[in-house]
Design an enzyme around this catalytic site. Structure first.
Site, PDB file in Angstrom:
ATOM      1  N   HIS A   1      -8.264  -5.024  -0.564  1.00 33.70           N
ATOM      2  CA  HIS A   1      -6.961  -3.974  -0.065  1.00 33.70           C
ATOM      3  C   HIS A   1      -6.707  -4.654   1.244  1.00 33.70           C
ATOM      4  CE1 HIS A   1      -4.390  -0.544  -0.245  1.00 33.70           C
ATOM      5  NE2 HIS A   1      -4.432  -0.616   0.899  1.00 33.70           N
TER       6      HIS A   1
ATOM      7  N   ASP B   1     -10.316  -4.708  -4.748  1.00 30.48           N
ATOM      8  CA  ASP B   1      -9.075  -3.002  -4.429  1.00 30.48           C
ATOM      9  C   ASP B   1      -9.228  -2.692  -5.475  1.00 30.48           C
ATOM     10  OD1 ASP B   1      -7.186  -1.368  -3.292  1.00 30.48           O
ATOM     11  OD2 ASP B   1      -5.830  -2.877  -2.965  1.00 30.48           O
TER      12      ASP B   1
ATOM     13  N   SER C   1       1.156  -1.200   0.216  1.00 28.43           N
ATOM     14  CA  SER C   1      -0.231   0.151   0.477  1.00 28.43           C
ATOM     15  C   SER C   1       0.787   1.252   0.032  1.00 28.43           C
ATOM     16  CB  SER C   1      -0.909  -0.284   1.253  1.00 28.43           C
ATOM     17  OG  SER C   1      -1.741   0.544   0.932  1.00 28.43           O
TER      18      SER C   1
END
Length: 309
Positions: free
Chosen positions: A280, A250, A159
């Protein structure tokens, strides 16, 4: 594929008492506490049966007179792939996450690759916005290179940490990284692909969350054109071979796929692994969602094959 059954129940459970208050509407300290509570769980029997990994916290001089904390994970024994080292940057929207939230993930990474893993406690926004987190990431990668010379050096993150990892690879090309591991990276501050994603809301991370994260990390809109932030439009030529992992549900999925396409167009060897049915943050769900563990295993096998013997 349909959304993973366990994740569907998790999302439904979170909404059982009404729409949960998003992190972006909480005080930053409270949001960090909630992120940590959700990320950290006791070690399972499977964790204890896996290869032993020793962890040691280290301090080093950081940029601008700061002190940078690192956590070094060493598999016991190192095994035949003991010539590898990974600099790892945690996720959390550049605001949340820390060494503890990603402790399990780093242990799995070290054990799976037979590599030393150096996790980085970089400064976080909004107290320390861009470029402070990136400068810390670069300083940590240089510390890793000095401390473990001669090893195949992987720059990695998930991320926001994946964004920092790619930014480091672009800004510190002299380090000669052997590979990159980018797990659901945010690479486009315009959020054009995120906003049009069919999964922009309702799957834990939302387009609004990403807009808030960027507002904390890069509050000056003019800086969002910097190549270390607008990574999708950076000069990707000459980067190390890369594994990019995405999740089907995601809002960042399309960005990850587009990044791989642009890397390949720039002559970079790039492999895409899509976590079908996942959302995610699956890296931190391996102990409770079997499909997340299986996808992570596939991702690390791709990286292992890319690095070679």
């Amino acid at each position: 594929m349909p959304l993973d059954r366990l994740l569907r129940h998790l999302i439904a459970w979170q909404s059982s008492d009404g729409v949960p208050v998003p992190d972006r509407e909480l005080p930053v300290g409270r949001a960090r506490e909630r992120y940590l509570v959700n990320a950290v769980r006791p070690l399972s029997d499977a964790d204890r049966r896996g290869p032993a990994v020793h962890a040691e916290d280290r301090l080093t001089d950081g940029p601008d007179g700061t002190t940078l904390r690192l956590r070094v994970y060493t598999p016991q024994p190192a095994g035949p792939a003991g010539n590898r080292v990974v600099t790892y940057l945690h996720g959390g929207g550049w605001v949340m996450g820390d060494l503890d939230s990603h402790d399990r993930a780093c242990r799995i990474l070290a054990a799976s690759l037979g590599a030393v893993v150096v996790a980085v406690d970089y400064r976080r926004a909004p107290e320390s916005p861009y470029p402070a987190p990136l400068h810390d990431a670069m300083a940590a990668a240089r510390w890793t290179a000095r401390t473990f010379p001669g090893r195949a050096h992987v720059i990695a993150g998930d991320s926001a940490g994946a964004s920092l990892a790619l930014g480091t690879a672009l800004q510190a090309r002299d380090l000669g990284f052997a590979a990159q591991l980018l797990i659901y990276p945010p690479v486009d501050p315009s959020l054009a692909l995120v906003s049009s994603s069919p999964h922009a809301e309702g799957y834990l991370l939302t387009a609004e969350d990403m807009a808030w994260n960027y507002a904390q990390y890069v509050p000056d809109p003019r800086q969002r054109a910097d190549t270390a932030v607008d990574l999708l439009n950076a000069d990707l030529r000459g980067l190390a071979p890369t594994v990019v992992a995405t999740a089907e549900y995601d809002p960042l999925h399309e960005e990850g796929a587009e990044l791989v396409a642009r890397m390949r167009a720039a002559g970079v060897s790039a492999r895409l692994v899509t976590g079908e049915g996942l959302v995610h943050g699956f890296l931190l769900m391996q102990d409770i969602v079997p499909a997340a563990a299986a996808c992570t295993e596939r991702v690390l096998k791709e990286l292992d094959a890319l690095l070679g013997p």
